[in-house]
Design a protein around this motif. Structure first.
Motif, PDB file in Angstrom:
ATOM      1  N   MET A 143     -14.453  41.093  -7.525  1.00 26.97           N
ATOM      2  CA  MET A 143     -13.815  41.926  -8.326  1.00 26.97           C
ATOM      3  C   MET A 143     -15.059  42.328  -9.494  1.00 26.97           C
ATOM      4  O   MET A 143     -15.750  41.405 -10.096  1.00 26.97           O
ATOM      5  CB  MET A 143     -12.673  41.716  -9.053  1.00 26.97           C
ATOM      6  CG  MET A 143     -12.224  42.886 -10.003  1.00 26.97           C
ATOM      7  SD  MET A 143     -10.641  42.634 -10.861  1.00 26.97           S
ATOM      8  CE  MET A 143      -9.633  43.157  -9.553  1.00 26.97           C
ATOM      9  N   TYR A 166     -12.448  47.142 -10.814  1.00 28.96           N
ATOM     10  CA  TYR A 166     -11.512  47.373 -11.976  1.00 28.96           C
ATOM     11  C   TYR A 166     -12.157  48.545 -13.100  1.00 28.96           C
ATOM     12  O   TYR A 166     -12.970  48.025 -13.695  1.00 28.96           O
ATOM     13  CB  TYR A 166     -10.974  45.960 -12.563  1.00 28.96           C
ATOM     14  CG  TYR A 166     -10.112  46.260 -13.931  1.00 28.96           C
ATOM     15  CD1 TYR A 166      -8.699  46.436 -13.694  1.00 28.96           C
ATOM     16  CD2 TYR A 166     -10.621  46.742 -15.266  1.00 28.96           C
ATOM     17  CE1 TYR A 166      -7.810  46.434 -14.827  1.00 28.96           C
ATOM     18  CE2 TYR A 166      -9.459  46.811 -16.166  1.00 28.96           C
ATOM     19  CZ  TYR A 166      -8.404  47.004 -15.923  1.00 28.96           C
ATOM     20  OH  TYR A 166      -7.534  47.068 -17.103  1.00 28.96           O
ATOM     21  N   HIS A 197      -4.198  41.578 -12.943  1.00 32.07           N
ATOM     22  CA  HIS A 197      -4.927  42.124 -11.711  1.00 32.07           C
ATOM     23  C   HIS A 197      -5.577  40.998 -10.880  1.00 32.07           C
ATOM     24  O   HIS A 197      -5.970  41.249  -9.867  1.00 32.07           O
ATOM     25  CB  HIS A 197      -5.615  43.499 -11.833  1.00 32.07           C
ATOM     26  CG  HIS A 197      -4.963  44.584 -12.085  1.00 32.07           C
ATOM     27  ND1 HIS A 197      -4.519  44.937 -13.286  1.00 32.07           N
ATOM     28  CD2 HIS A 197      -4.766  45.798 -11.469  1.00 32.07           C
ATOM     29  CE1 HIS A 197      -4.010  46.058 -13.297  1.00 32.07           C
ATOM     30  NE2 HIS A 197      -3.946  46.399 -12.179  1.00 32.07           N
ATOM     31  N   PHE A 206      -6.081  43.690 -17.390  1.00 33.50           N
ATOM     32  CA  PHE A 206      -7.328  43.336 -16.437  1.00 33.50           C
ATOM     33  C   PHE A 206      -6.774  41.885 -15.753  1.00 33.50           C
ATOM     34  O   PHE A 206      -6.721  41.797 -14.636  1.00 33.50           O
ATOM     35  CB  PHE A 206      -8.422  43.217 -17.214  1.00 33.50           C
ATOM     36  CG  PHE A 206      -9.473  42.488 -16.334  1.00 33.50           C
ATOM     37  CD1 PHE A 206      -9.825  43.190 -15.163  1.00 33.50           C
ATOM     38  CD2 PHE A 206     -10.026  41.277 -16.971  1.00 33.50           C
ATOM     39  CE1 PHE A 206     -10.695  42.368 -14.367  1.00 33.50           C
ATOM     40  CE2 PHE A 206     -11.201  40.544 -16.073  1.00 33.50           C
ATOM     41  CZ  PHE A 206     -11.352  41.172 -14.770  1.00 33.50           C
TER      42      PHE A 206
END
Length: 363
Positions: free
Chosen positions: A103, A126, A144, A141
């Protein structure tokens, strides 16, 4: 105005020269994010005096250099790894960790995704929200993050938004990543330019977390991109051993070692740089923040992101306008989540900054 769709990196002056017919020596690059002071006079003199160093191999362990870096960063020398620019260390780390799914917080530097892809991994982004001025909402955040993610990549301060995550928030992120077995790679290329560097740098956290590696270099703050001297800091001994085992010996040449040992102790140059950037950052932000044609985002690094508010303004036109006056800015439309309404430029010498502002603000 030219109709080509080229987007230029800060080092692409040769392309500019060819397309626009402007000699690259005449161009002031507000796109490269490099210290406008150039290399320090002390470094220039010292390298000249030590040219004979190239007749011998450097210390394979780079012991003295790592000690200088440790003193500069406030960490243990055993936690420091040196490499041929931070790019080499990013590549080595990705090869070793071999993340299947990573990510990345975007918009950001594209090299992370490229290295992950070369290693066979996939990348999730993100997005930082414009309505939050590109600041990270840590609670949203971390919600996720999950076990399917192997690696988290953070640029702090972030390029191109110039926003930053505090060490307090970084600790919260690391705690959640620890729960999900996620390793965190933090690129601190621009942290030395930050006013509140002590509140941002994650170096102290390497004493408590083994799931973090911090990357830095000398290209931007010390104005030495051609030196190719980068370093990483981590408290994970297994990762240090793996990187040093895989890394080629003598990736840093003898002159770069001498330069590095001097750079990190050149307090006069360091303070002059911080003072210049601090003053210009405040002056330039205030000028654009009060102008009706621009949305200025509060910068933490040595560069600033602007959104163009007038309908008849776009990044292509602004790039074209400035380059014809021998100034190069960054069209940010190639960054994820940004479009042709965003530009970025770094802070140079005061008189050059004033000229750029006048050019951008011209009706």
């Amino acid at each position: 105005m030219l109709q080509h769709q080229d987007h230029f990196h800060g080092s692409d002056l040769e392309k500019i020269e060819k397309i626009y017919g402007i000699r690259k020596e005449e161009i002031i690059s507000f796109s490269a994010n490099v210290n406008p002071l150039g290399i320090s006079p002390l470094l220039r003199r010292t390298l000249t005096e030590h040219i004979d160093a190239i007749t011998a191999y450097p210390d394979r362990e780079y012991t003295s250099l790592r000690q200088c870096i440790a003193g500069y960063c406030g960490c243990e020398a055993e936690h420091v790894i040196v490499g041929n620019g931070s790019t080499e260390l990013i590549s080595l780390f990705i090869q070793i960790e071999h993340p299947k799914k990573a990510m990345i917080i975007g918009p950001t530097y594209s090299e992370y995704e490229r290295e992950i892809s070369l290693g066979g991994g996939t990348t999730l982004y993100y997005p930082l929200r414009e309505d939050n001025d590109f600041h990270l909402n840590v609670a949203d955040f971390t919600a996720h993050l999950n076990e399917n993610i192997d690696l988290l990549v953070l640029c702090n301060p972030n390029n191109p938004t110039s926003t930053a995550i505090t060490r307090k928030d970084m600790r919260l992120i690391l705690d959640v990543c620890k729960q999900h077995d996620i390793f965190v790679m933090v690129d601190e290329t621009y942290v030395e330019f930050a006013e509140n560097m002590d509140e941002i740098t994650a170096v102290p956290l390497t004493n408590f977390y083994n799931n973090i590696i911090i990357l830095r270099g000398t290209s931007k703050f010390f104005a030495a991109p051609g030196l190719r001297l980068g370093y990483a800091i981590t408290g994970n001994p297994d990762l240090i051993k793996a990187i040093n085992t895989r890394k080629n010996p003598w990736t840093i040449n003898s002159l770069a070692v001498i330069a590095g040992e001097l750079m990190f102790t050149d307090t006069d140059y360091i303070e002059k740089t911080k003072s210049l950037i601090s003053k210009e950052r405040s002056r330039i932000y205030e000028a654009f923040a009060s102008h009706p044609d621009f949305k200025a985002y509060v910068p933490k690094a040595n560069f600033m992101l602007l959104r163009l508010l007038r309908e008849d303004m776009n990044a292509d036109e602004m790039f074209d306008r400035t380059i014809r006056e021998r100034m190069m800015i960054r069209n940010c439309s190639t960054f994820p989540f940004l479009d042709n309404k965003y530009i970025r430029f770094c802070f140079m010498e005061p008189e050059d900054n004033t000229r750029l502002m006048e050019c951008l603000m011209r009706k």
